[in-house]
Design a protein around this motif. Structure first.
Motif, PDB file in Angstrom:
ATOM      1  N   ILE A 229       9.296   1.382   9.711  1.00 59.07           N
ATOM      2  CA  ILE A 229       8.048   2.107   9.493  1.00 59.07           C
ATOM      3  C   ILE A 229       7.010   1.176   8.899  1.00 59.07           C
TER       4      ILE A 229
ATOM      5  N   GLY B 280      12.236   3.030   5.606  1.00 64.27           N
ATOM      6  CA  GLY B 280      12.009   4.290   4.905  1.00 64.27           C
ATOM      7  C   GLY B 280      13.156   4.743   4.020  1.00 64.27           C
TER       8      GLY B 280
ATOM      9  N   THR C 233      14.963  -3.353   6.564  1.00 62.65           N
ATOM     10  CA  THR C 233      13.958  -3.282   5.503  1.00 62.65           C
ATOM     11  C   THR C 233      12.706  -2.653   6.068  1.00 62.65           C
TER      12      THR C 233
ATOM     13  N   GLN D 238       2.541  10.720   9.660  1.00 64.39           N
ATOM     14  CA  GLN D 238       1.633   9.706   9.117  1.00 64.39           C
ATOM     15  C   GLN D 238       2.196   8.307   9.279  1.00 64.39           C
TER      16      GLN D 238
ATOM     17  N   PHE E  86       0.861  -1.164   0.000  1.00 60.29           N
ATOM     18  CA  PHE E  86       0.000   0.000   0.000  1.00 60.29           C
ATOM     19  C   PHE E  86       0.893   1.209   0.000  1.00 60.29           C
TER      20      PHE E  86
ATOM     21  N   GLN F 276      14.104  10.433   9.106  1.00 65.67           N
ATOM     22  CA  GLN F 276      14.243  10.588   7.652  1.00 65.67           C
ATOM     23  C   GLN F 276      14.686  11.997   7.284  1.00 65.67           C
TER      24      GLN F 276
ATOM     25  N   ASP G 160       4.758  12.818   4.714  1.00 63.83           N
ATOM     26  CA  ASP G 160       5.678  13.683   5.466  1.00 63.83           C
ATOM     27  C   ASP G 160       6.754  12.802   6.055  1.00 63.83           C
ATOM     28  N   LEU G 161       7.980  13.275   6.007  1.00 64.98           N
ATOM     29  CA  LEU G 161       9.060  12.436   6.506  1.00 64.98           C
ATOM     30  C   LEU G 161       9.069  12.401   8.029  1.00 64.98           C
ATOM     31  N   THR G 162       9.557  11.299   8.576  1.00 66.32           N
ATOM     32  CA  THR G 162       9.738  11.214  10.026  1.00 66.32           C
ATOM     33  C   THR G 162      10.981  12.023  10.392  1.00 66.32           C
TER      34      THR G 162
ATOM     35  N   ALA H 228       4.763   1.135   6.935  1.00 66.84           N
ATOM     36  CA  ALA H 228       3.618   1.568   6.151  1.00 66.84           C
ATOM     37  C   ALA H 228       3.066   2.886   6.619  1.00 66.84           C
ATOM     38  N   HIS H 229       2.360   3.442   5.744  1.00 69.61           N
ATOM     39  CA  HIS H 229       1.635   4.657   5.961  1.00 69.61           C
ATOM     40  C   HIS H 229       0.451   4.343   6.873  1.00 69.61           C
TER      41      HIS H 229
ATOM     42  N   GLU I 132      12.050   5.906   0.468  1.00 68.66           N
ATOM     43  CA  GLU I 132      11.471   7.252   0.509  1.00 68.66           C
ATOM     44  C   GLU I 132      12.582   8.313   0.438  1.00 68.66           C
TER      45      GLU I 132
ATOM     46  N   PRO J 220       1.278   5.280  -0.510  1.00 68.53           N
ATOM     47  CA  PRO J 220       0.549   6.527  -0.642  1.00 68.53           C
ATOM     48  C   PRO J 220       0.846   7.126  -2.015  1.00 68.53           C
TER      49      PRO J 220
HETATM   50  P1  ADP Z   1      12.872   0.644   2.887  1.00 65.81           P
HETATM   51  O1  ADP Z   1      13.288   1.190   1.562  1.00 65.81           O
HETATM   52  O2  ADP Z   1      13.850   0.937   3.979  1.00 65.81           O
HETATM   53  O3  ADP Z   1      12.480  -0.794   2.846  1.00 65.81           O
HETATM   54  P2  ADP Z   1      10.453   2.227   2.471  1.00 65.81           P
HETATM   55  O4  ADP Z   1      10.911   3.556   2.043  1.00 65.81           O
HETATM   56  O5  ADP Z   1       9.981   1.279   1.434  1.00 65.81           O
HETATM   57  O6  ADP Z   1      11.567   1.483   3.347  1.00 65.81           O
HETATM   58  O7  ADP Z   1       9.309   2.429   3.558  1.00 65.81           O
HETATM   59  C1  ADP Z   1       8.536   1.347   4.067  1.00 65.81           C
HETATM   60  C2  ADP Z   1       7.061   1.703   4.027  1.00 65.81           C
HETATM   61  O8  ADP Z   1       6.802   2.831   4.846  1.00 65.81           O
HETATM   62  C3  ADP Z   1       6.570   2.055   2.661  1.00 65.81           C
HETATM   63  O9  ADP Z   1       5.279   1.535   2.518  1.00 65.81           O
HETATM   64  C4  ADP Z   1       6.560   3.574   2.664  1.00 65.81           C
HETATM   65  O10 ADP Z   1       5.566   4.100   1.807  1.00 65.81           O
HETATM   66  C5  ADP Z   1       6.217   3.879   4.111  1.00 65.81           C
HETATM   67  N1  ADP Z   1       6.821   5.128   4.550  1.00 65.81           N
HETATM   68  C6  ADP Z   1       8.107   5.496   4.417  1.00 65.81           C
HETATM   69  N2  ADP Z   1       8.304   6.704   4.990  1.00 65.81           N
HETATM   70  C7  ADP Z   1       7.121   7.095   5.492  1.00 65.81           C
HETATM   71  C8  ADP Z   1       6.658   8.253   6.216  1.00 65.81           C
HETATM   72  N3  ADP Z   1       7.500   9.236   6.540  1.00 65.81           N
HETATM   73  N4  ADP Z   1       5.365   8.320   6.584  1.00 65.81           N
HETATM   74  C9  ADP Z   1       4.523   7.318   6.278  1.00 65.81           C
HETATM   75  N5  ADP Z   1       4.873   6.204   5.607  1.00 65.81           N
HETATM   76  C10 ADP Z   1       6.162   6.084   5.218  1.00 65.81           C
END
Ligand code: ADP
Ligand code: ZN
Length: 840
Positions: free
Chosen positions: A469, A317, A314, A495, A273, A285, A280-282, A471-472, A320, A275
């Motif tokens: 993280i 984030g 894994t 989020q 899933f 991040q 918004d970044l944590t 997921a959203h 992202e 978005p």
């Molecule tokens: P990685 O590359 O380390 O495996 P991802 O970037 O794929 O991590 O992030 C894992 C999940 O978290 C994804 O579904 C992504 O959309 C979600 N995600 C990443 N950063 C955020 C954020 N700041 N807020 C909400 N959801 C996020």
């Protein structure tokens, strides 16, 4: 005074660069990076112009024959990258240049032949028959390309005659580069376009009552109704036994809609899933992104910030961050290169780039034809692409202004090219970034020991994402509702929600044997499988090898059946009952009697994916199993098919090898079972522990990626081994500490550097003699160079002592800078690897 140029010619085993001069008509039109044709010995070869030269090294230079492409095929930064890599990897410059040209560029080049206007040197009566035929052909049909002449004069070697006619002034030839006719590949899809009621009402109208056609069409409708969205028609046929004619009938009735989609589709599109707008970044991040952005603003060619090592489990984030950094790069008017281990194995990452930057991404993958590859390359060169996503070779895409280079899963061994020219994409990326003024991000959950060491030594910058993280928040809620569950996520700011890594249970298989359990599944793994299957969830079983078994041996005398060519144990494959060598492909039937003692109790032992699958089927007759290993993925598109089958829950248990370890996100997977964690630890290679730790950690990361939670069961005969313990505890730091100590003790990288020299010969004695000879030579070089801290290991037969009929011997040279020992020396047929990935 003619104009001289230095050219790297494209001939295998030719190392040098050569000086030529330009014919008057090419003066001013040919410079650095141009692809030309030139005489070399008795042949015409291709070469790339490296630079103009004022005084040639030889008294008499030959003349460049023609310009193949009016636009340079290499940028100045690429030429420099090729030089530096050739030097650091001890490879030939032309080999590296060859890597940077799209495959088949030579074949894409063609000539246009037309009638000359000037007075020919020889009258028409002096021409040969063939020359006359050619000439009249072109007179009749007007200017022709070489390929058209090929068709007009099939199986005629007309080119020498054409060259002669050009010389004589009858014809002129003009180089043309044919643009491939490229259309994205498409697949046909079908989609239901009526609701359940309408479908119900239509059932009597589908065909004759009780006929097979009616049954097929009903099955199609039921299937499409279940699926909802568009489905590849191949699936529809497989489910219903129907054909395109049936689909057309249903379309006529207005029940089904046929469509087309681009052939590259993420098989996992429906399961995770994402978005649609960037979240918004944590806080963590933001820190990472700020650092990278600051670096990008500072970077100029020749002075760039040190590479960033982005360390995060894994789902923490990282992707992202890559996406945001790419966005910033594009805003600065520059382009990005995103490297992934393999597109078929990382579809979710690829899709996120495609959907975040629609229409601006060039995708490089193994499914592309040379024409499609060439087209991507051309579009990049013309500045029509903003980013490229692909495997290590995508680094060499000729983007005009590179601002960002990302290596995702930077520990992955696919970043190393294990055939000549040997090179590592990480090293190449760092050099290229310096040359182009780009920022480099190397991301991984399990960076290599040498990569983390770079950080600890202050060479690289460290960025950390400690939380998973996954997921959203909105998506998690939607999913939890769908599953009727409370979320196991903890709230983070913004989020994002975070979730703990799955618990890992280590099972001691020795205890199982003592307790009388001879099954390949421990009691705990059996119990967990029971739970998962009875709850309608999914499990992954991981096995670090392929084939039903490794060793086939005699229970009486212990004789192991080996490959006569490679001397490696053969592997048994059950459906065909064949023994196969995984190195050279040799196959034979299972012997009925032991070739050694004549005993009849010769049989396979050990466990492979097929055995595991059979065991699951025996124990859980209702479980739907699916295998994902080298055997099952031989067919083109097989990765996608397996992944979409599993993600659509058309199978309950996925049994697979290393491929499972890449970045898959499968929310219904609540159990990962590692059938035998120790496999791989026993290999005689200093990276064996590291590779095992990486694969175990990555595989464990596949479990518990949804509100359902999950766990990992890790079966082992060595529960106290530090690799097993660190993997079970999700502890990279613990592993790093122990492994680094071990490397220091034994004098392996990062505390030393290695050069591996390998010699192959059909004759065992010759291979050995040659190895002894070079070893002697190297010892002299070490002595002459007064390098007391450099040592020679070997010569010895390689672990895989025979491959494809060749005996392999190797010498390893270890020291602070062993490569410098070999610079400028000719090593003939030896394969020379600087910083090899493996010593097997
Ligand atoms: P990685 O590359 O380390 O495996 P991802 O970037 O794929 O991590 O992030 C894992 C999940 O978290 C994804 O579904 C992504 O959309 C979600 N995600 C990443 N950063 C955020 C954020 N700041 N807020 C909400 N959801 C996020
Ligand atoms: Zn025997």
């Amino acid at each position: 005074m003619p104009v001289f140029v230095e050219i790297a010619v494209n001939v295998s085993h030719v190392s040098g660069v050569f000086h030529y001069h330009l014919p008057p008509e090419l003066e001013g039109r040919v410079g650095a990076g141009h692809l030309v044709e030139a005489p070399f010995g008795r042949q015409q070869v291709q070469g790339v112009v490296l630079r103009p030269v004022s005084t040639p090294e030889v008294a008499e230079t030959k003349v460049v024959s023609r310009l193949i492409d009016p636009i340079p095929v290499l940028t100045p930064a690429q030429i420099e990258l090729a030089r530096l890599l050739a030097d650091s990897t001890l490879s030939h410059l032309s080999q590296l240049i060859d890597l940077m040209l799209p495959p088949g560029l030579g074949q894409q080049a063609d000539s246009l032949y037309s009638i000359q206007e000037i007075e020919p040197a020889v009258g028409r009566s002096g021409l040969t028959d063939l020359q006359e035929r050619l000439l009249s052909l072109i007179e009749q049909r007007g200017p022709l390309r070489g390929r058209q002449i090929d068709q007009a004069l099939p199986r005629v070697d007309w080119r020498p005659s054409a060259r002669r006619l050009v010389k004589l002034g009858w014809l002129s030839d003009q180089p043309v580069l044919r643009a491939p006719s490229v259309r994205p590949k498409r697949v046909r899809t079908a989609r239901i376009c009526a609701d359940a009621q309408a479908v119900e009402a239509s059932l009597p109208r589908l065909g004759k009552e009780g006929s097979q056609a009616t049954a097929r069409r009903q099955a199609m409708l039921r299937f499409l109704l279940r699926e909802g969205g568009p489905v590849d028609v191949a699936w529809v046929y497989a489910e219903s036994g129907g054909s395109l004619a049936d689909l057309h009938k249903l379309a006529e009735l207005g029940l089904v809609e046929l469509g087309e989609e681009e052939a590259w589709r993420d098989p996992l599109e429906a399961v995770d899933f994402q978005p649609s707008t960037p979240p918004d970044l944590t806080a963590d991040q933001l820190i990472c992104l700020d650092a990278v952005q600051a670096g990008m603003l500072q970077a100029v060619p020749g002075n760039v910030p040190a590479p960033y090592l982005l360390h995060g489990v894994t789902g923490s984030g990282k992707t992202e961050i890559y996406l945001r950094a790419t966005e910033s790069t594009l805003q600065l008017g520059r382009q990005a290169i995103i490297l992934v281990p393999e597109i078929a194995l990382t579809p979710q990452t690829v899709r996120r780039f495609l959907s975040r930057f629609p229409g601006r991404v060039g995708l490089v993958h193994s499914g592309l034809s040379p024409g499609e590859r060439y087209d991507t390359w051309r579009r990049a060169r013309a500045g029509e692409l903003d980013l490229v996503v692909g495997p290590r070779s995508a680094l060499f895409t000729p983007l005009p202004k590179v601002g960002l280079i990302v290596l995702d899963e930077c520990h992955d061994s696919s970043y190393y090219q294990s055939d000549p020219p040997f090179y590592h994409a990480q090293e190449a990326a760092a050099i290229y970034a310096q040359l182009t003024g780009a920022a480099c991000i190397f991301g991984s959950a399990t960076p290599e020991i040498t990569q983390t060491y770079q950080v600890r030594q202050g060479g690289w910058q460290y960025l950390h994402l400690p939380e998973r993280i996954m997921a959203h928040r909105q998506a998690v809620q939607a999913q939890a509702e769908k599953l009727g569950l409370a979320s196991r996520y903890r709230e983070l700011e913004g989020q994002a929600d975070v979730i703990d890594l799955p618990p890992v249970e280590v099972v001691d298989m020795r205890q199982e044997l003592r307790a009388g359990n001879r099954s390949i599944f421990s009691r705990s793994l059996s119990q967990s499988l029971d739970d998962v299957l009875s709850h309608g969830q999914q499990a992954i079983l991981f096995l670090n090898r392929r084939g039903t078994s490794t060793y086939v041996f005699c229970r009486d005398c212990g004789y192991a059946v080996k490959c006569p060519r490679c001397d490696l144990p053969l592997t048994f494959h059950s459906p065909q009952e064949l023994l196969t060598c995984h190195h050279c492909g040799y196959k034979r039937k299972m012997p009925e009697k032991c070739p050694e003692c004549g005993g009849t109790r010769i049989r396979q032992f050990g466990t492979g994916t097929e055995t595991v699958e059979a065991a699951v089927q025996a124990q859980y007759p209702n479980a739907r199993t699916l295998r994902w290993d080298a055997e099952a993925t031989r067919k083109k598109g097989a990765h996608d098919e397996i992944l979409s089958t599993f993600s659509a829950h058309r199978a309950d248990v996925l049994i697979g090898t290393q491929m499972l370890a890449k970045g898959l996100d499968l929310p219904l997977v609540t159990l990962v079972g590692v059938v035998l964690a120790d496999v791989g630890l026993g290999l005689p290679d200093y990276t064996a522990a590291e590779r095992t730790f990486q694969v175990l950690t990555q595989v464990a990361g596949r479990a518990g990626r949804s509100p359902l939670g999950g766990k990992v069961v890790l079966q082992t005969f060595q529960p106290e081994h530090y690799v097993i313990r660190a993997a079970a505890g999700h502890s990279y730091d613990e592993f790093y500490r122990q492994e680094l100590n071990y490397r220091r003790m034994l004098g392996y990288p990062p505390f030393t550097r290695l050069v591996r020299l390998e010699y192959r010969h059909m004759n065992a004695d010759k291979a050995e003699a040659q190895a002894q000879r070079l070893a002697e030579q190297v010892r002299t070089w070490i002595k002459e160079g007064q390098r007391s801290s450099t040592e020679l290991i070997g010569p010895a037969p390689c672990f895989f002592a025979r491959v494809g009929g060749y005996y392999r011997w190797q010498i390893v040279v270890r020291g602070p800078d062993p490569a410098s020992l070999f610079r400028g020396k000719t090593l003939g047929d030896w394969r020379v690897e600087v910083n090899p990935m493996s010593l097997l």
